[in-house]
Design a protein around this motif. Structure first.
Motif, PDB file in Angstrom:
ATOM      1  N   GLY A  28       0.833  -1.208   0.000  1.00  0.00           N
ATOM      2  CA  GLY A  28       0.000   0.000   0.000  1.00  0.00           C
ATOM      3  C   GLY A  28       0.853   1.237   0.000  1.00  0.00           C
ATOM      4  N   THR A  29       0.231   2.349  -0.295  1.00  0.00           N
ATOM      5  CA  THR A  29       0.919   3.637  -0.264  1.00  0.00           C
ATOM      6  C   THR A  29       0.790   4.236   1.133  1.00  0.00           C
ATOM      7  OG1 THR A  29      -1.071   4.846  -0.885  1.00  0.00           O
ATOM      8  CG2 THR A  29       0.322   4.004  -2.683  1.00  0.00           C
ATOM      9  N   ARG A  46       6.863   8.815  10.120  1.00  0.00           N
ATOM     10  CA  ARG A  46       7.795   8.392  11.171  1.00  0.00           C
ATOM     11  C   ARG A  46       7.769   6.870  11.319  1.00  0.00           C
ATOM     12  NH1 ARG A  46       5.635  12.887  13.906  1.00  0.00           N
ATOM     13  NH2 ARG A  46       4.242  11.515  15.088  1.00  0.00           N
ATOM     14  N   GLY A  47       6.574   6.285  11.300  1.00  0.00           N
ATOM     15  CA  GLY A  47       6.460   4.839  11.461  1.00  0.00           C
ATOM     16  C   GLY A  47       7.143   4.084  10.344  1.00  0.00           C
ATOM     17  N   VAL A  48       6.969   4.546   9.121  1.00  0.00           N
ATOM     18  CA  VAL A  48       7.592   3.882   7.982  1.00  0.00           C
ATOM     19  C   VAL A  48       9.110   3.961   8.083  1.00  0.00           C
ATOM     20  CG1 VAL A  48       7.951   4.032   5.480  1.00  0.00           C
ATOM     21  CG2 VAL A  48       5.636   4.152   6.426  1.00  0.00           C
ATOM     22  N   ARG A  49       9.637   5.138   8.463  1.00  0.00           N
ATOM     23  CA  ARG A  49      11.091   5.272   8.597  1.00  0.00           C
ATOM     24  C   ARG A  49      11.626   4.295   9.648  1.00  0.00           C
ATOM     25  NH1 ARG A  49      10.116  10.887   8.371  1.00  0.00           N
ATOM     26  NH2 ARG A  49      10.409  11.045  10.639  1.00  0.00           N
ATOM     27  N   GLU A  50      10.963   4.217  10.785  1.00  0.00           N
ATOM     28  CA  GLU A  50      11.421   3.329  11.851  1.00  0.00           C
ATOM     29  C   GLU A  50      11.399   1.866  11.411  1.00  0.00           C
ATOM     30  OE1 GLU A  50       9.096   4.085  15.299  1.00  0.00           O
ATOM     31  OE2 GLU A  50       9.717   6.174  15.464  1.00  0.00           O
ATOM     32  N   LEU A  51      10.314   1.462  10.778  1.00  0.00           N
ATOM     33  CA  LEU A  51      10.183   0.064  10.359  1.00  0.00           C
ATOM     34  C   LEU A  51      11.187  -0.283   9.259  1.00  0.00           C
ATOM     35  CD1 LEU A  51       6.299  -0.198  10.423  1.00  0.00           C
ATOM     36  CD2 LEU A  51       7.891  -1.269  12.027  1.00  0.00           C
ATOM     37  N   MET A  52      11.458   0.670   8.392  1.00  0.00           N
ATOM     38  CA  MET A  52      12.446   0.416   7.338  1.00  0.00           C
ATOM     39  C   MET A  52      13.854   0.341   7.922  1.00  0.00           C
ATOM     40  SD  MET A  52      11.008   2.583   4.053  1.00  0.00           S
ATOM     41  CE  MET A  52      12.081   1.752   2.893  1.00  0.00           C
ATOM     42  N   THR A  53      14.100   1.066   9.030  1.00  0.00           N
ATOM     43  CA  THR A  53      15.409   0.988   9.677  1.00  0.00           C
ATOM     44  C   THR A  53      15.710  -0.435  10.123  1.00  0.00           C
ATOM     45  OG1 THR A  53      15.303   3.280  10.432  1.00  0.00           O
ATOM     46  CG2 THR A  53      16.779   1.810  11.641  1.00  0.00           C
ATOM     47  N   PHE A  54      14.678  -1.148  10.558  1.00  0.00           N
ATOM     48  CA  PHE A  54      14.849  -2.538  10.994  1.00  0.00           C
ATOM     49  C   PHE A  54      14.690  -3.541   9.852  1.00  0.00           C
ATOM     50  CE2 PHE A  54      13.619  -0.525  15.065  1.00  0.00           C
ATOM     51  CZ  PHE A  54      14.731  -0.898  15.808  1.00  0.00           C
ATOM     52  N   LEU A  56      12.009  -4.090   8.043  1.00  0.00           N
ATOM     53  CA  LEU A  56      10.703  -4.751   8.086  1.00  0.00           C
ATOM     54  C   LEU A  56       9.792  -4.324   6.946  1.00  0.00           C
ATOM     55  CD1 LEU A  56      10.058  -4.523  11.938  1.00  0.00           C
ATOM     56  CD2 LEU A  56      11.288  -6.279  10.643  1.00  0.00           C
ATOM     57  N   LEU A  57      10.101  -3.180   6.326  1.00  0.00           N
ATOM     58  CA  LEU A  57       9.351  -2.697   5.166  1.00  0.00           C
ATOM     59  C   LEU A  57      10.311  -2.420   4.027  1.00  0.00           C
ATOM     60  CD1 LEU A  57       6.835  -0.044   6.611  1.00  0.00           C
ATOM     61  CD2 LEU A  57       6.441  -2.471   6.177  1.00  0.00           C
ATOM     62  N   GLU A  58       9.775  -2.442   2.796  1.00  0.00           N
ATOM     63  CA  GLU A  58      10.543  -2.057   1.624  1.00  0.00           C
ATOM     64  C   GLU A  58       9.615  -1.415   0.607  1.00  0.00           C
ATOM     65  OE1 GLU A  58      12.257  -5.613   0.094  1.00  0.00           O
ATOM     66  OE2 GLU A  58      10.341  -6.487  -0.531  1.00  0.00           O
ATOM     67  N   ARG A  59      10.184  -0.641  -0.293  1.00  0.00           N
ATOM     68  CA  ARG A  59       9.400   0.004  -1.339  1.00  0.00           C
ATOM     69  C   ARG A  59       9.386  -0.886  -2.576  1.00  0.00           C
ATOM     70  NH1 ARG A  59       8.271   5.085   0.303  1.00  0.00           N
ATOM     71  NH2 ARG A  59       9.710   6.030   1.839  1.00  0.00           N
ATOM     72  N   ASP A  60       8.233  -0.914  -3.231  1.00  0.00           N
ATOM     73  CA  ASP A  60       8.086  -1.716  -4.443  1.00  0.00           C
ATOM     74  C   ASP A  60       7.193  -0.953  -5.409  1.00  0.00           C
ATOM     75  OD1 ASP A  60       8.033  -3.699  -6.350  1.00  0.00           O
ATOM     76  OD2 ASP A  60       6.461  -4.858  -5.327  1.00  0.00           O
ATOM     77  N   GLU A  61       7.830  -0.299  -6.399  1.00  0.00           N
ATOM     78  CA  GLU A  61       7.106   0.480  -7.402  1.00  0.00           C
ATOM     79  C   GLU A  61       6.168   1.495  -6.757  1.00  0.00           C
ATOM     80  OE1 GLU A  61       5.184  -2.219 -10.036  1.00  0.00           O
ATOM     81  OE2 GLU A  61       7.067  -2.988 -10.865  1.00  0.00           O
ATOM     82  N   GLY A  62       6.719   2.264  -5.814  1.00  0.00           N
ATOM     83  CA  GLY A  62       5.961   3.332  -5.188  1.00  0.00           C
ATOM     84  C   GLY A  62       5.042   2.894  -4.061  1.00  0.00           C
ATOM     85  N   ARG A  63       5.017   1.617  -3.782  1.00  0.00           N
ATOM     86  CA  ARG A  63       4.172   1.114  -2.698  1.00  0.00           C
ATOM     87  C   ARG A  63       5.060   0.473  -1.624  1.00  0.00           C
ATOM     88  NH1 ARG A  63      -1.123   0.623  -4.571  1.00  0.00           N
ATOM     89  NH2 ARG A  63      -1.653  -1.179  -3.299  1.00  0.00           N
ATOM     90  N   LEU A  66       5.629  -5.516   3.233  1.00  0.00           N
ATOM     91  CA  LEU A  66       6.422  -6.194   4.259  1.00  0.00           C
ATOM     92  C   LEU A  66       7.533  -7.001   3.612  1.00  0.00           C
ATOM     93  CD1 LEU A  66       3.731  -7.669   6.719  1.00  0.00           C
ATOM     94  CD2 LEU A  66       4.844  -5.441   6.775  1.00  0.00           C
ATOM     95  N   THR A  67       8.697  -6.944   4.209  1.00  0.00           N
ATOM     96  CA  THR A  67       9.759  -7.866   3.825  1.00  0.00           C
ATOM     97  C   THR A  67       9.491  -9.215   4.502  1.00  0.00           C
ATOM     98  OG1 THR A  67      11.101  -7.256   5.729  1.00  0.00           O
ATOM     99  CG2 THR A  67      11.407  -5.962   3.700  1.00  0.00           C
ATOM    100  N   MET A  68      10.289 -10.197   4.178  1.00  0.00           N
ATOM    101  CA  MET A  68      10.163 -11.485   4.872  1.00  0.00           C
ATOM    102  C   MET A  68      10.387 -11.291   6.378  1.00  0.00           C
ATOM    103  SD  MET A  68       9.515 -14.623   5.089  1.00  0.00           S
ATOM    104  CE  MET A  68       9.427 -15.146   3.366  1.00  0.00           C
TER     105      MET A  68
END
Length: 262
Positions: A28-29, A46-54, A56-63, A66-68
């Motif tokens: 999702g966006t 803020r939440g997205v930045r924190e989760l990406m630091t660990f 846990l999230l990644e970007r895929d074509e603008g969306r 969850l990572t594995m």
């Protein structure tokens, strides 16, 4: 805001759980996350930045997706949360259990709690007696006298050849049973389908019942001889745990000879 420390991923996942859960089914966006979680844009950022630091999230074509690691973290967090809720749900009963008693989350997760009321003080024990009517195998450790309904069903089914039973008594309970119900105990011992051991003390009552379709585990919690609650679980994990506990108490006990004489 500073990036979260690598030492506190649990805090981050707890705080940003809604974001992870919102992306579990589909990517999702950020706008989607704002709508799904009813959060402000700044909170989502803020939440997205924190989760990406660990990771846990990644970007895929603008969306965002969850990572594995994100999927595994979300599953692990839910398991931990459910386990904590299971403990809290029975914390008032566990207050009557010695802190060194053998207990396991296998018993608590998915359990049903039966508690007495002023109008139905025996309802928790009657639940066990009702299950016993269809059982083909019974194992238990006990320190208090069973209710008459339970004792009658156990005796009748064992004598009729429908039930195999093994009981670990405390010294005190065995003395009481021999004094008040010695004839019945001798009859069930003489069937060869009933076996007993005796130990000095136990931390709680334990009942393991097998029917042709289901295995049940019950832990009976008492306080000064009064039943304060029964924990029931029909999971395989709970039954395996209960069987291990029973074997340990049985192995530590003194075997009663045929006829029920000590």
């Amino acid at each position: 805001m500073a990036s979260p420390s690598r030492s506190n991923p649990l805090e981050t996942i707890s705080r940003r759980y809604d974001l992870l859960a919102a992306l579990e089914a589909d990517p999702g966006t950020k706008a989607d996350l704002e709508a799904t979680t009813d959060s402000s844009r700044s909170t989502v950022d803020r939440g997205v930045r924190e989760l990406m630091t660990f990771g846990l999230l990644e970007r895929d074509e603008g969306r965002l997706r969850l990572t594995m690691a994100g999927r595994l973290a979300l599953s692990a967090f839910r398991d931990a949360r459910n386990a904590l809720e299971s403990v809290v749900d029975v914390s008032h009963l566990l207050a009557a259990v010695p802190t060194d008693a053998p207990l396991s989350m296998a018993l608590l997760e998915g359990a049903t709690i039966h508690e007495p009321s002023r109008l139905t003080p025996n309802q928790p024990l009657e639940t066990i007696a009702n299950r016993l009517q269809d059982a083909v195998r019974f194992r238990g450790i006990a320190a208090t006298e069973p209710i008459p309904q339970f004792r009658r069903i156990l005796t009748e089914r064992t004598i009729a050849g429908h039930l195999d039973a093994e009981v670990v008594f405390t010294d005190e309970l065995l003395s009481f049973v021999l004094d008040d119900h010695g004839a019945s105990l001798e009859r069930v011992f003489q069937t060869g389908r009933f076996h007993g051991h005796v130990v000095e003390s136990i931390p709680y009552g334990l009942v393991l019942l097998e029917t042709t379709t289901t295995a049940y585990t019950f832990v009976v919690v008492t306080d000064d001889g009064e039943t304060v609650g029964v924990i029931e679980n029909d999971s395989e994990a709970a039954y395996e745990w209960g069987s291990d506990v029973f074997r340990r108490f049985q192995a530590a006990g003194v075997r009663l000879p045929s006829g029920g004489e000590t």
